[in-house]
Design an enzyme around this catalytic site. Structure first.
Site, PDB file in Angstrom:
ATOM      1  CE  LYS A  14      -3.990   2.143   0.532  1.00 49.29           C
ATOM      2  NZ  LYS A  14      -3.816   2.891  -0.730  1.00 49.29           N
ATOM      3  CB  SER A  66      -5.907   4.982   1.954  1.00 46.32           C
ATOM      4  OG  SER A  66      -5.681   6.017   1.044  1.00 46.32           O
ATOM      5  CE  LYS A 100       4.962   7.493  -2.115  1.00 46.03           C
ATOM      6  NZ  LYS A 100       4.238   7.999  -0.938  1.00 46.03           N
ATOM      7  CE  LYS A 128       3.875   7.418   5.998  1.00 48.96           C
ATOM      8  NZ  LYS A 128       3.649   8.334   4.877  1.00 48.96           N
ATOM      9  CB  THR A 158      -2.315  13.548   4.441  1.00 48.10           C
ATOM     10  OG1 THR A 158      -2.690  12.427   3.660  1.00 48.10           O
ATOM     11  CG2 THR A 158      -0.882  13.373   4.907  1.00 48.10           C
ATOM     12  CG  ASN A 209      -3.682  16.607  -0.437  1.00 47.17           C
ATOM     13  OD1 ASN A 209      -3.356  15.945   0.539  1.00 47.17           O
ATOM     14  ND2 ASN A 209      -4.922  16.665  -0.869  1.00 47.17           N
TER      15      ASN A 209
HETATM   16  P1  NAD Z   1       1.473  18.210  -3.572  1.00 49.64           P
HETATM   17  O1  NAD Z   1       2.066  18.066  -4.923  1.00 49.64           O
HETATM   18  O2  NAD Z   1      -0.004  18.396  -3.445  1.00 49.64           O
HETATM   19  O3  NAD Z   1       2.177  19.403  -2.780  1.00 49.64           O
HETATM   20  C1  NAD Z   1       3.548  19.594  -2.702  1.00 49.64           C
HETATM   21  C2  NAD Z   1       3.759  21.078  -2.433  1.00 49.64           C
HETATM   22  O4  NAD Z   1       5.129  21.331  -2.165  1.00 49.64           O
HETATM   23  C3  NAD Z   1       3.362  21.969  -3.628  1.00 49.64           C
HETATM   24  O5  NAD Z   1       2.691  23.100  -3.140  1.00 49.64           O
HETATM   25  C4  NAD Z   1       4.718  22.361  -4.215  1.00 49.64           C
HETATM   26  O6  NAD Z   1       4.667  23.591  -4.919  1.00 49.64           O
HETATM   27  C5  NAD Z   1       5.529  22.460  -2.941  1.00 49.64           C
HETATM   28  N1  NAD Z   1       6.971  22.418  -3.135  1.00 49.64           N
HETATM   29  C6  NAD Z   1       7.686  21.594  -3.925  1.00 49.64           C
HETATM   30  N2  NAD Z   1       8.996  21.905  -3.841  1.00 49.64           N
HETATM   31  C7  NAD Z   1       9.084  22.925  -2.971  1.00 49.64           C
HETATM   32  C8  NAD Z   1      10.157  23.701  -2.459  1.00 49.64           C
HETATM   33  N3  NAD Z   1      11.410  23.470  -2.843  1.00 49.64           N
HETATM   34  N4  NAD Z   1       9.891  24.700  -1.567  1.00 49.64           N
HETATM   35  C9  NAD Z   1       8.621  24.940  -1.176  1.00 49.64           C
HETATM   36  N5  NAD Z   1       7.565  24.244  -1.624  1.00 49.64           N
HETATM   37  C10 NAD Z   1       7.793  23.264  -2.518  1.00 49.64           C
HETATM   38  O7  NAD Z   1       1.946  16.906  -2.760  1.00 49.64           O
HETATM   39  P2  NAD Z   1       1.361  16.345  -1.397  1.00 49.64           P
HETATM   40  O8  NAD Z   1       0.482  15.201  -1.724  1.00 49.64           O
HETATM   41  O9  NAD Z   1       0.872  17.448  -0.549  1.00 49.64           O
HETATM   42  O10 NAD Z   1       2.682  15.703  -0.765  1.00 49.64           O
HETATM   43  C11 NAD Z   1       3.638  16.488  -0.056  1.00 49.64           C
HETATM   44  C12 NAD Z   1       4.503  15.563   0.798  1.00 49.64           C
HETATM   45  O11 NAD Z   1       3.655  14.821   1.686  1.00 49.64           O
HETATM   46  C13 NAD Z   1       5.299  14.508   0.033  1.00 49.64           C
HETATM   47  O12 NAD Z   1       6.491  14.246   0.734  1.00 49.64           O
HETATM   48  C14 NAD Z   1       4.389  13.274   0.095  1.00 49.64           C
HETATM   49  O13 NAD Z   1       5.087  12.075  -0.095  1.00 49.64           O
HETATM   50  C15 NAD Z   1       3.869  13.429   1.508  1.00 49.64           C
HETATM   51  N6  NAD Z   1       2.617  12.706   1.780  1.00 49.64           N
HETATM   52  C16 NAD Z   1       1.516  12.917   1.017  1.00 49.64           C
HETATM   53  C17 NAD Z   1       0.337  12.237   1.348  1.00 49.64           C
HETATM   54  C18 NAD Z   1      -0.948  12.474   0.612  1.00 49.64           C
HETATM   55  O14 NAD Z   1      -1.976  11.924   1.024  1.00 49.64           O
HETATM   56  N7  NAD Z   1      -0.985  13.282  -0.426  1.00 49.64           N
HETATM   57  C19 NAD Z   1       0.317  11.335   2.423  1.00 49.64           C
HETATM   58  C20 NAD Z   1       1.477  11.180   3.189  1.00 49.64           C
HETATM   59  C21 NAD Z   1       2.612  11.864   2.860  1.00 49.64           C
END
Ligand code: NAD
Length: 443
Positions: A88, A370, A124, A112, A208, A239
């Protein structure tokens, strides 16, 4: 001529450096895993048994582009560990993904899911692509192509992908449609993070970030006398970051800085998160927020005078070089792997620093939700948004309590060395995997 040479030199150094950074994420995960195994007094060979992925799938995805030419994209699915249940974990679309990053992220999912006490292993997926450069039709073709390439290897009881960076409910809808067409029947439980109109739960989109906010509040209650009025900075307003900011402001905190790939906004009087989140142009580029001090520097939130920092962009953001300027006393990891271990050690050596709430605990709200969506789909049944959110809150609080107890127990037992909250989380997680492996006769 000179400009060309400089351009190529720059590119060589850039790619060399990004490779080093990515590889080190996998390396430091290995190191923390080793420490957790030793802390728990478990057999050394467990490291390789857990660290190495069970299966790595690399695929090519040809896409007919709008200009009539065929572009070939590179995709992966790392099926890391299935001892506790189906693989997952999310699917990331990003131009910089490498197999090393994907493996580190997949290992993170195994740990996790074990820590969260849900019946999943870890996996992943990734596609090396900059999705902002694709039209909607090209993006759909790519997403369907990824499913066709992986069809034989995924399924509701085998491997259940979900959204991650640059993937979203619409992409999950295309993917579940493609899988269902290939199967000749509707199979909602093969992907999670789907739109509410298509077998998803309305709470999934913010789960999240909601979980991050719940844990930030729990930690602020434990260490700082409560969340009310605490200043929060969020690095990465996507997100996870935007919804963490939203729920934290609902819980009484004051969000003073946000950033994304284009730049940042700082407002010591507080950012109106509800306003920010309601404007698609702000989600796209935070500098379009109507108030506050704007900057092209994406790292502003790391260094402002905040009580709590939520890194929610990507891995390797809080490095030893940057950590000197970080003022927050509590870090709650929305992103996966944002704090490099050497930087984390420096933080803990500071007087008055409370904790880094590690990713595998802090951002598990998405995968827990999820799991609830998957259970709904298996039974063709629905919880309301409020019911699902409340279930998530209870699970997150229970996980926080278990980690806090383990952290205290392990710190007391190892009074001569630093035991971080990450070490305690990894140790709990590894213990559950070890017990399952033992019962299954794998060790
Ligand atoms: P996303 O694409 O929705 O958001 C990422 C954000 O980070 C965007 O706003 C982007 O512009 C910004 N960003 C990228 N590089 C940057 C930088 N150098 N400086 C500042 N901002 C920057 O992605 P997300 O789903 O929100 O995921 C973000 C993190 O959370 C990742 O590490 C992901 O693996 C982790 N995560 C996501 C989820 C989920 O449900 N979406 C769950 C657990 C962990």
């Amino acid at each position: 001529m000179n400009t060309e040479i400089y351009k190529y030199l720059f590119l060589i150094i850039y790619y060399w450096k990004s490779d080093v950074a990515m590889a080190s994420y996998l390396q430091w995960m290995s190191q923390v895993l080793k420490e957790a195994i030793s802390l728990g007094g478990l057999p050394e060979e467990l490291h390789d048994l857990i660290f190495k992925p069970e299966r790595v799938i690399s695929v090519k995805i040809p896409v007919k582009m709008d200009n009539g030419k065929v572009a070939v994209f590179e995709g992966y699915r790392v099926q890391h560990n299935s001892v506790l249940g189906p693989y997952k974990g999310g699917i990331r679309y990003h131009p910089d993904v490498t197999l090393d990053t994907d493996m580190a992220l997949a290992l993170g999912m195994t740990l996790k899911n074990s820590l969260a006490n849900i019946p999943y292993g870890g996996g992943k997926g990734a596609v090396k692509v900059d999705p902002t450069k694709l039209s909607s039709r090209e993006l759909e073709e790519l997403s369907r192509g990824y499913v066709r390439a992986l069809y034989k290897f995924i399924g509701p009881e085998v491997d259940i992908p979900a959204p991650d960076v640059n993937t979203n409910p619409q992409i999950m809808a295309w993917m579940v449609d493609e899988y269902s067409k290939l199967s000749g029947r509707n199979v909602p439980a093969v992907f999670t993070g789907k739109p509410p109109e298509l077998w998803g739960n309305p709470a999934r989109i913010y789960s999240t970030g909601f979980g991050v906010a719940i844990l930030a509040k729990a930690a602020a209650d434990a260490f700082m006398g409560g969340i009310e009025g605490k200043k929060v900075a969020v690095h990465g307003f996507g997100n996870v970051g935007s919804y963490a900011a939203y729920w934290l402001s609902k819980l009484g905190a004051k969000v003073i800085a946000i950033s994304n790939i284009y730049g940042s906004v700082y407002d010591p009087n507080g950012i109106d998160v509800e306003l920010a989140i309601s404007k698609p142009e702000v989600i796209k580029d935070v500098r379009t927020y109507p108030k506050g001090q704007k900057s092209n520097d994406t790292d502003v939130p790391l260094f402002v005078d905040a009580d709590i920092l939520v890194p929610a962009s990507l891995e390797n953001v809080i490095t030893p070089e940057k950590v000197e300027r970080v003022k927050a006393k509590l870090i709650v990891e929305g992103a996966n792997g944002p704090t490099v271990p050497e930087a984390e050690k420096l933080l803990y050596s500071r007087k008055g620093f409370h904790a880094v709430i590690p990713d595998i605990l802090a951002n598990s709200g998405g995968v827990v939700m999820s799991y609830l969506e998957w259970v709904q789909n298996l039974y063709w049944f629905n919880w309301s948004e409020e019911e699902a959110r409340e279930k998530l809150r209870i699970i997150m609080m229970d996980n926080f309590k278990r980690v806090m107890e383990a952290w205290k127990r392990l710190s007391d037992k190892n009074a001569d060395k630093l035991v971080t909250m990450r070490d305690a989380s990894f140790a709990l997680s590894v213990e559950r995997i070890y017990k399952a492996m033992k019962l299954r006769g794998q060790i």
